[in-house]
Design a protein around this motif. Structure first.
Motif, PDB file in Angstrom:
ATOM      1  N   THR A  59       1.513   3.884   1.627  1.00 21.57           N
ATOM      2  CA  THR A  59       1.500   4.660   2.862  1.00 21.57           C
ATOM      3  C   THR A  59       2.602   5.721   2.790  1.00 21.57           C
ATOM      4  OG1 THR A  59       3.041   3.144   3.933  1.00 21.57           O
ATOM      5  CG2 THR A  59       0.676   2.678   4.215  1.00 21.57           C
ATOM      6  N   ALA A  60       2.597   6.660   3.707  1.00 23.58           N
ATOM      7  CA  ALA A  60       3.621   7.718   3.714  1.00 23.58           C
ATOM      8  C   ALA A  60       5.035   7.130   3.795  1.00 23.58           C
ATOM      9  CB  ALA A  60       3.360   8.701   4.851  1.00 23.58           C
TER      10      ALA A  60
ATOM     11  N   ARG B 289       5.928   5.637   0.364  1.00 17.24           N
ATOM     12  CA  ARG B 289       6.190   6.688  -0.626  1.00 17.24           C
ATOM     13  C   ARG B 289       7.560   7.319  -0.404  1.00 17.24           C
ATOM     14  NH1 ARG B 289       0.735   7.803   0.455  1.00 17.24           N
ATOM     15  NH2 ARG B 289       1.303   9.611   1.689  1.00 17.24           N
TER      16      ARG B 289
ATOM     17  N   PHE C  76      -2.402  -2.301   7.411  1.00 19.87           N
ATOM     18  CA  PHE C  76      -2.775  -1.517   6.236  1.00 19.87           C
ATOM     19  C   PHE C  76      -3.143  -2.414   5.057  1.00 19.87           C
ATOM     20  CE2 PHE C  76       0.174   1.141   8.661  1.00 19.87           C
ATOM     21  CZ  PHE C  76      -0.626   2.244   8.865  1.00 19.87           C
TER      22      PHE C  76
ATOM     23  N   GLU D 210       0.843  -1.192   0.000  1.00 24.26           N
ATOM     24  CA  GLU D 210       0.000   0.000   0.000  1.00 24.26           C
ATOM     25  C   GLU D 210       0.880   1.245   0.000  1.00 24.26           C
ATOM     26  OE1 GLU D 210      -3.372   0.270  -0.130  1.00 24.26           O
ATOM     27  OE2 GLU D 210      -3.621  -1.906  -0.193  1.00 24.26           O
TER      28      GLU D 210
ATOM     29  N   GLY E   8       3.303  -4.018   7.583  1.00 22.32           N
ATOM     30  CA  GLY E   8       2.118  -3.230   7.266  1.00 22.32           C
ATOM     31  C   GLY E   8       0.828  -4.015   7.206  1.00 22.32           C
TER      32      GLY E   8
END
Length: 85
Positions: free
Chosen positions: A20-21, A24, A46, A18, A43
């Motif tokens: 996620t911050a 990224r 998530f 995913e 994760g």
């Protein structure tokens, strides 16, 4: 998600990552790409999972057997050795 559940029913293992911050941030810095596996594995909350985690779930659910799981998670170097004889 839904696709992962559908593939699991077929005995297909997948990795899920995913955006996620933290993910990224790693993707913006090529020198940190090695961190993705740890982020993916940690994760779960998530919806992320590693290939190995999903293979293990498929074995636990009786969708695939242990021999198939071992073959699916064999390192690529082992495939090269098999091909070489």
């Amino acid at each position: 998600g839904q696709l992962t559940r559908w593939l699991s029913a077929l005995g297909v293992a997948v990795e899920v990552l995913e955006a996620t911050a933290p993910v990224r941030a790693v993707l913006r810095d090529a020198s940190r790409l090695g961190e993705l596996k740890n982020l993916r594995g940690a994760g779960v909350d998530f919806g992320m999972q590693t290939f190995e985690q999903h293979v293990s779930q498929l074995v636990d659910a009786g969708r695939i057997d242990v021999e198939t799981a071992r073959a699916a998670t064999m390192p690529m170097s082992a495939y090269a050795r098999l091909a070489d004889g």
